[in-house]
Design a protein around this motif. Sequence first.
Motif, PDB file in Angstrom:
ATOM      1  N   ALA A  48       0.827  -1.210   0.000  1.00  0.00           N
ATOM      2  CA  ALA A  48       0.000   0.000   0.000  1.00  0.00           C
ATOM      3  C   ALA A  48       0.861   1.260   0.000  1.00  0.00           C
ATOM      4  N   LEU A  49       1.923   1.261   0.796  1.00  0.00           N
ATOM      5  CA  LEU A  49       2.800   2.429   0.868  1.00  0.00           C
ATOM      6  C   LEU A  49       3.500   2.685  -0.467  1.00  0.00           C
ATOM      7  N   TRP A  56       3.970   5.892  -5.289  1.00  0.00           N
ATOM      8  CA  TRP A  56       4.089   5.921  -6.752  1.00  0.00           C
ATOM      9  C   TRP A  56       3.015   6.821  -7.364  1.00  0.00           C
ATOM     10  N   LEU A  57       1.805   6.721  -6.855  1.00  0.00           N
ATOM     11  CA  LEU A  57       0.703   7.522  -7.395  1.00  0.00           C
ATOM     12  C   LEU A  57       0.902   9.012  -7.142  1.00  0.00           C
ATOM     13  N   HIS A  58       1.424   9.349  -5.978  1.00  0.00           N
ATOM     14  CA  HIS A  58       1.531  10.759  -5.593  1.00  0.00           C
ATOM     15  C   HIS A  58       2.852  11.402  -6.011  1.00  0.00           C
ATOM     16  N   SER A  65       4.707  11.925 -12.012  1.00  0.00           N
ATOM     17  CA  SER A  65       3.825  12.634 -12.943  1.00  0.00           C
ATOM     18  C   SER A  65       3.165  11.633 -13.888  1.00  0.00           C
ATOM     19  N   LEU A  66       2.204  12.109 -14.664  1.00  0.00           N
ATOM     20  CA  LEU A  66       1.546  11.239 -15.639  1.00  0.00           C
ATOM     21  C   LEU A  66       2.548  10.726 -16.663  1.00  0.00           C
ATOM     22  N   ALA A  67       3.476  11.582 -17.071  1.00  0.00           N
ATOM     23  CA  ALA A  67       4.490  11.166 -18.046  1.00  0.00           C
ATOM     24  C   ALA A  67       5.346  10.037 -17.492  1.00  0.00           C
ATOM     25  N   VAL A  68       5.740  10.151 -16.233  1.00  0.00           N
ATOM     26  CA  VAL A  68       6.557   9.096 -15.614  1.00  0.00           C
ATOM     27  C   VAL A  68       5.745   7.820 -15.452  1.00  0.00           C
ATOM     28  N   VAL A  74       7.071  -1.806 -12.928  1.00  0.00           N
ATOM     29  CA  VAL A  74       6.241  -0.599 -13.016  1.00  0.00           C
ATOM     30  C   VAL A  74       6.554   0.347 -11.856  1.00  0.00           C
ATOM     31  N   PHE A  75       6.670  -0.211 -10.671  1.00  0.00           N
ATOM     32  CA  PHE A  75       6.893   0.627  -9.494  1.00  0.00           C
ATOM     33  C   PHE A  75       8.362   1.003  -9.289  1.00  0.00           C
TER      34      PHE A  75
END
Length: 202
Positions: A40-41, A46-48, A51-54, A105-106
């Motif tokens: 979860a962390l 990763w979400l916060h 950026s969208l590009a990354v 991905v992460f």
Amino acid sequence: MVVVVQQKKRKSSPWAFLRAPAPSKKNEHPIPILGYILIALVVIQWLHATSLAVKLQCVIGAALFSCTEYTFYTMTIEHPDGSVTVSPFAGRPGHTTIHQYIMNVFYIPILIHGYHALIGSTALRILLFPLNIWLLEIIQGYTLIYLIGYNAAWSYKGYDAFFHGTIKLWYIHHWIMMGALIELVALPYALPLTHTVANYFV
């Protein structure tokens, strides 16, 4: 009179984990509670923090690596001693895993952007790229071992496999070539496209 000779137990070396074999699927276990918290962390960060590009770079980059891994399997043969030889069109069946894809991905923000922030020279980044990959493999490999008991994504063996089969030194030349492709092709040409696409949604 019977003389009993006791053999001294060898003390395990604190460096034994370097050559310890990879745990097998027999060690599989459910994800522990702390494992769910860790997941979860990582997802929240990763979400916060990207950026969208990354995020696009992560999704596309992980997919490209999965294709590369699948192709590499079809072009190589792994021998019982863990050595690998190139055998075009006569290799193993193609192979990749969803575990590998998700972990990449992460991790790609660290693999590319974190690495760039740390090392400024392009030539040096290419030469040291194997260290970058080995760090990725150690972190991802041990994360999977902690979460589910074994590394479901890959498992190296042989005299040059270390850290519970998470890294293999023989692949050093492949990782240097990958570093060159990333530095000379992906970064100057592919990454700008992700920013262009992302701008349409901002």
